[in-house]
Each structure stands twice: as C-alpha cells, then as structure tokens.
Design an enzyme around this catalytic site. Structure first.
Site, PDB file in Angstrom:
ATOM      1  N   GLY A   1      53.322   9.303  27.239  1.00  0.00           N
ATOM      2  CA  GLY A   1      53.091   8.680  28.549  1.00  0.00           C
ATOM      3  C   GLY A   1      52.444   9.651  29.520  1.00  0.00           C
ATOM      4  O   GLY A   1      52.167  10.813  29.180  1.00  0.00           O
ATOM      5  N   GLN A   2      52.241   9.171  30.741  1.00  0.00           N
ATOM      6  CA  GLN A   2      51.600  10.014  31.764  1.00  0.00           C
ATOM      7  C   GLN A   2      52.356  11.342  31.958  1.00  0.00           C
ATOM      8  O   GLN A   2      51.785  12.433  31.820  1.00  0.00           O
ATOM      9  CB  GLN A   2      51.575   9.255  33.095  1.00  0.00           C
ATOM     10  CG  GLN A   2      51.225  10.131  34.288  1.00  0.00           C
ATOM     11  CD  GLN A   2      51.316   9.414  35.613  1.00  0.00           C
ATOM     12  OE1 GLN A   2      50.312   8.979  36.137  1.00  0.00           O
ATOM     13  NE2 GLN A   2      52.510   9.300  36.177  1.00  0.00           N
TER      14      GLN A   2
ATOM     15  N   SER B   1      64.633   7.587  39.319  1.00  0.00           N
ATOM     16  CA  SER B   1      63.619   6.867  40.094  1.00  0.00           C
ATOM     17  C   SER B   1      64.073   6.538  41.510  1.00  0.00           C
ATOM     18  O   SER B   1      65.249   6.233  41.746  1.00  0.00           O
ATOM     19  CB  SER B   1      63.293   5.559  39.372  1.00  0.00           C
ATOM     20  OG  SER B   1      62.592   4.698  40.223  1.00  0.00           O
TER      21      SER B   1
ATOM     22  N   GLU C   1      63.584   3.914  42.746  1.00  0.00           N
ATOM     23  CA  GLU C   1      64.037   2.521  42.702  1.00  0.00           C
ATOM     24  C   GLU C   1      65.558   2.429  42.783  1.00  0.00           C
ATOM     25  O   GLU C   1      66.105   1.375  43.086  1.00  0.00           O
ATOM     26  CB  GLU C   1      63.546   1.848  41.419  1.00  0.00           C
ATOM     27  CG  GLU C   1      62.100   1.425  41.462  1.00  0.00           C
ATOM     28  CD  GLU C   1      61.805   0.440  42.582  1.00  0.00           C
ATOM     29  OE1 GLU C   1      62.605  -0.477  42.802  1.00  0.00           O
ATOM     30  OE2 GLU C   1      60.773   0.619  43.251  1.00  0.00           O
TER      31      GLU C   1
ATOM     32  N   TYR D   1      65.966  -2.628  36.562  1.00  0.00           N
ATOM     33  CA  TYR D   1      65.371  -1.308  36.320  1.00  0.00           C
ATOM     34  C   TYR D   1      66.109  -0.237  37.140  1.00  0.00           C
ATOM     35  O   TYR D   1      66.541   0.797  36.617  1.00  0.00           O
ATOM     36  CB  TYR D   1      63.888  -1.366  36.702  1.00  0.00           C
ATOM     37  CG  TYR D   1      63.179  -0.037  36.686  1.00  0.00           C
ATOM     38  CD1 TYR D   1      62.469   0.379  35.556  1.00  0.00           C
ATOM     39  CD2 TYR D   1      63.191   0.803  37.792  1.00  0.00           C
ATOM     40  CE1 TYR D   1      61.819   1.598  35.536  1.00  0.00           C
ATOM     41  CE2 TYR D   1      62.549   2.024  37.784  1.00  0.00           C
ATOM     42  CZ  TYR D   1      61.860   2.413  36.654  1.00  0.00           C
ATOM     43  OH  TYR D   1      61.218   3.626  36.653  1.00  0.00           O
TER      44      TYR D   1
ATOM     45  N   ARG E   1      55.158  -8.939  46.083  1.00  0.00           N
ATOM     46  CA  ARG E   1      56.544  -8.668  45.687  1.00  0.00           C
ATOM     47  C   ARG E   1      57.368  -8.630  46.958  1.00  0.00           C
ATOM     48  O   ARG E   1      56.858  -8.251  48.011  1.00  0.00           O
ATOM     49  CB  ARG E   1      56.638  -7.299  45.020  1.00  0.00           C
ATOM     50  CG  ARG E   1      56.181  -7.339  43.592  1.00  0.00           C
ATOM     51  CD  ARG E   1      56.661  -6.077  42.897  1.00  0.00           C
ATOM     52  NE  ARG E   1      55.567  -5.405  42.247  1.00  0.00           N
ATOM     53  CZ  ARG E   1      55.543  -4.118  41.969  1.00  0.00           C
ATOM     54  NH1 ARG E   1      56.561  -3.352  42.311  1.00  0.00           N
ATOM     55  NH2 ARG E   1      54.531  -3.584  41.356  1.00  0.00           N
TER      56      ARG E   1
HETATM   57  N1  GDD Z   1      51.259  -3.177  40.367  1.00  0.00           N
HETATM   58  C1  GDD Z   1      50.749  -3.722  41.499  1.00  0.00           C
HETATM   59  N2  GDD Z   1      49.666  -4.570  41.410  1.00  0.00           N
HETATM   60  N3  GDD Z   1      51.310  -3.405  42.679  1.00  0.00           N
HETATM   61  C2  GDD Z   1      50.760  -3.948  43.805  1.00  0.00           C
HETATM   62  C3  GDD Z   1      49.666  -4.807  43.774  1.00  0.00           C
HETATM   63  C4  GDD Z   1      49.090  -5.137  42.508  1.00  0.00           C
HETATM   64  O1  GDD Z   1      48.125  -5.900  42.404  1.00  0.00           O
HETATM   65  N4  GDD Z   1      49.351  -5.153  45.039  1.00  0.00           N
HETATM   66  C5  GDD Z   1      50.239  -4.545  45.843  1.00  0.00           C
HETATM   67  N5  GDD Z   1      51.095  -3.805  45.095  1.00  0.00           N
HETATM   68  C6  GDD Z   1      52.211  -3.015  45.645  1.00  0.00           C
HETATM   69  C7  GDD Z   1      53.579  -3.319  44.990  1.00  0.00           C
HETATM   70  O2  GDD Z   1      54.162  -4.471  45.564  1.00  0.00           O
HETATM   71  C8  GDD Z   1      54.331  -2.046  45.347  1.00  0.00           C
HETATM   72  O3  GDD Z   1      54.831  -2.158  46.672  1.00  0.00           O
HETATM   73  C9  GDD Z   1      53.253  -0.961  45.333  1.00  0.00           C
HETATM   74  O4  GDD Z   1      51.993  -1.639  45.339  1.00  0.00           O
HETATM   75  C10 GDD Z   1      53.310  -0.032  44.113  1.00  0.00           C
HETATM   76  O5  GDD Z   1      53.430  -0.810  42.952  1.00  0.00           O
HETATM   77  P1  GDD Z   1      53.344  -0.149  41.488  1.00  0.00           P
HETATM   78  O6  GDD Z   1      52.157   0.720  41.390  1.00  0.00           O
HETATM   79  O7  GDD Z   1      53.448  -1.261  40.500  1.00  0.00           O
HETATM   80  O8  GDD Z   1      54.607   0.831  41.410  1.00  0.00           O
HETATM   81  P2  GDD Z   1      56.149   0.599  41.781  1.00  0.00           P
HETATM   82  O9  GDD Z   1      56.397   1.250  43.105  1.00  0.00           O
HETATM   83  O10 GDD Z   1      56.553  -0.819  41.675  1.00  0.00           O
HETATM   84  O11 GDD Z   1      56.915   1.381  40.634  1.00  0.00           O
HETATM   85  C11 GDD Z   1      56.600   2.694  40.248  1.00  0.00           C
HETATM   86  O12 GDD Z   1      57.263   3.640  41.017  1.00  0.00           O
HETATM   87  C12 GDD Z   1      58.661   3.763  40.846  1.00  0.00           C
HETATM   88  C13 GDD Z   1      59.133   4.934  41.667  1.00  0.00           C
HETATM   89  O13 GDD Z   1      59.514   4.474  42.916  1.00  0.00           O
HETATM   90  C14 GDD Z   1      56.935   2.898  38.796  1.00  0.00           C
HETATM   91  O14 GDD Z   1      56.386   4.133  38.396  1.00  0.00           O
HETATM   92  C15 GDD Z   1      58.404   2.943  38.537  1.00  0.00           C
HETATM   93  O15 GDD Z   1      58.630   3.267  37.183  1.00  0.00           O
HETATM   94  C16 GDD Z   1      58.983   4.031  39.394  1.00  0.00           C
HETATM   95  O16 GDD Z   1      60.366   4.094  39.205  1.00  0.00           O
END
Ligand code: GDD
Length: 318
Positions: free
Chosen positions: A11-12, A123, A125, A147, A276
């Site tokens: 992974g990354q 995380s 989260e 999660y 979300r």
């Molecule tokens: N994926 C995604 N796609 N996110 C979007 C989009 C879209 O089109 N548009 C807006 N977002 C917003 C999400 O609602 C969220 O608030 C933010 O962008 C980041 O989303 P992600 O990149 O999917 O990451 P994450 O924050 O949900 O989760 C990641 O970070 C966590 C650490 O806080 C992951 O890496 C988790 O594994 C990790 O625990």
C-alpha cells in the site's frame, strides 16, 4: 542487520516505509494478500529488495510462525481496509481486519518475543464526532463508523498490552496522508488524476461530493518517518501525526487546476448524491507532542503535495 516486518507493504504507507527502512540498512519483510499480484506502489527495484510473504490476517498460528521465522525487531501494521468511502461497508470484515487482527499480532508478540517494537496505523476516524478541536492523544474518542470503531478496538488493545503486559507497542493516530501512491477512491488522488486528464483533453469534467469538506492533509512520506521515530524512543507512547492545518476540497481543486493553468470552476461539478454527512466538529490534529518529542516536522507542504500528485498523474498519462 535488523529485520522489520511491514504488514500491508504494497500500500501507500507500506511502500514509503519500506524505502525508508531499506535506506537505513534494515532487512525488510512485508506481508501481502497475494504474492503474485503486482502493486503500482512497488517499483521493480523496491520489489527486488524486500521479501514478500502472504498472511491470512484471520490466522493466529500463521502470524506466530511469521514472527518465529523472520525474527523482526520492529513490526509496522499497515494492513487494513482503508477506503474513506467504504467506512460503513462490511462491518464484520472491517472488524476482523482493522480490529481483531491487531489483537492477534499483539498476542503473537507476547508469545514469541516481548522485545519486539510494534507500531499501529491508527486513524483520526476514531475521533469521529469529536468533542473538541484540534484533537490530541488526550481527546476522547467517539467513532461514527464501523471503520473508526474497529480502529479504536485495536488502539485500546495496544494501550492494554503496553500497560498490563509491558510490551513496547505504540499507536500512531494518523490524520489524512496522501501521495501519488494513494488509491483513486480518495479525494486527493481523484482530483489529481482527473485534472491531469482534463488538461490532456482526455476528460471534460470532475464530479465530486462536498467541496467545502475540510481535512488535515499531510504527505505520507512524512508520516511513515514519524512512525519509525516512534519505535526508536526509550518508551512506547501514542502520538497524533498531523499537520495541524485544514484545507477544503475546494482548495485542493483550486491548487491542482491552477498548477495546470486551468480554472477549477470551469470543470468541477458538485454532486449532492456523493455528499457524506459532515463532522459536527472539524477533524484537525494537534501534532505538538509529536513535533517536540520525536523532533519531527512535516516537510512537504500542502500545495507542494498537491502539485506533486498532479505532476505524477501527468507523467503517467503521457
Ligand atoms: N473520496 C471522496 N470522493 N471524498 C470526497 C469527494 C469525492 O468525490 N468529494 C468530497 N469528498 C470529501 C469526503 O467527504 C471527505 O470529507 C474528504 O473529501 C476526504 O475523503 P477521502 O479522501 O475519501 O478520505 P477520508 O477522510 O474519508 O478517509 C481517509 O482518512 C482517514 C484519516 O482520517 C482514509 O485514509 C482513512 O483510511 C483514514 O483513516
């Protein structure tokens, strides 16, 4: 030569950590789901320098055998279900991999070699509906997804094994960390990839969820360095790994498109179906303790990271 075991090495984070450990002279053993499957994150040169093994994370005996055979002095656990979008899917599977598998590793360490140093990728989260902002190791946890709950179970087991079994086990509470090796389902990589495609005339729009969502985004290479430092300390402790600054998805778009000489407003469409639920309190880490105790600081700034990701996509697409 010291041996480090990295679960989820393809992974990354696993690939960045493997590079760092090799540069420091470690023998690096990594677990993957399928040794025959290639990963874009592992260059041919990296593949030739690490030893890959398969581990079925539900198997307690197998992890004991892996520790006995390889004799690691450090173990980094990056194997997890990690997609932000999938945080509510398959609660039982997530519980097994992100939660119980960590208990299996801790039990195996206590049985095989209680001198092993262990670092868990926890995380932000786990803070979920956080009670305060910014979040530090003192902030109470209120996970709001299967999660986050599974990660919190693992985090709690680490504290228990440290306090009551005396193991050197640490939890790195990682806020979002990104790079060109991020999966396409994460918003940073989605923006980098699609904006580069638009620049090359291969696409004409980018559909996203909430543009005003904010996150504390750092560079993955900096975060694995913090995790290595955690295992070199005299005492095992938990740390928040974060930048302490937030940016919006809109900021991300603006920097990415501007880097390509484009205006994001001409191409980005907000899709209400992809929204979300927003966090009631902003998720932003307080990295003060990490900076002070580990003498660590994030080296790659937010805009540099976004540009690095866009450049990497352009290069791949060309
Ligand atoms: N994926 C995604 N796609 N996110 C979007 C989009 C879209 O089109 N548009 C807006 N977002 C917003 C999400 O609602 C969220 O608030 C933010 O962008 C980041 O989303 P992600 O990149 O999917 O990451 P994450 O924050 O949900 O989760 C990641 O970070 C966590 C650490 O806080 C992951 O890496 C988790 O594994 C990790 O625990």
């Amino acid at each position: 030569m010291k041996t480090a075991l990295v679960t989820g090495i393809a992974g990354q984070d696993g690939s960045y950590l493997a590079e760092l450990l090799l540069a420091k002279g470690y023998r690096v053993v990594g677990t993957v789901r399928d040794v025959h499957k290639t990963s874009d994150n592992m260059s041919a040169s990296l593949m030739s320098r690490v030893e890959l093994i398969e581990w079925d994370m539900l198997d307690q005996k197998e992890i004991v055998d892996i520790f006995l055979r390889n004799k690691p002095v450090e173990v980094y656990n990056y194997a997890a279900c990690s997609s932000g979008e999938g945080m509510f899917d398959d609660p039982v599977g997530i519980g097994e991999i992100n939660g119980l598998a960590v208990a299996r590793m801790l039990k195996a360490i206590s049985e095989v070699d209680s001198g092993i140093h262990f670092c868990q990728a926890s995380s932000s989260e786990m803070f979920g509906d956080a009670v305060g902002s910014p979040q530090s190791v003192e902030t109470p946890f209120k996970p709001r997804s299967p999660y986050g709950a599974a990660k919190l179970y693992a985090h709690s087991m680490i504290r228990i094994y440290r306090q009551y079994y005396g193991l050197f086990v640490c939890s790195a509470i990682l806020f979002n960390h990104e790079s060109p090796r991020r999966g396409l389902n994460f918003v940073t990589r989605k923006i980098a990839y699609q904006s580069a495609k638009i620049k090359l005339g291969l696409a004409n729009e980018l559909r996203l969820g909430n543009l005003d969502a904010r996150r504390d985004w750092g560079f993955a290479g900096d975060y694995v360095r913090a995790m290595w430092l955690m295992l070199q300390q005299p005492h095992a402790e938990d740390y928040v790994v974060a930048t302490g600054k937030t940016h919006s998805v809109r900021d991300l778009c603006e920097i990415a498109f501007k880097h390509l000489g484009l205006d994001y407003r001409d191409y980005v469409r907000e899709d209400a179906n992809a929204y979300r639920p927003a966090e009631p309190v902003e998720l932003v880490g307080n990295p003060e303790k990490t900076i002070k105790q580990l003498d660590w600081a994030p080296e790659v700034k937010f805009d540099e990271m976004v540009k690095m990701m866009v450049d990497a996509e352009l290069q791949k697409l060309r």
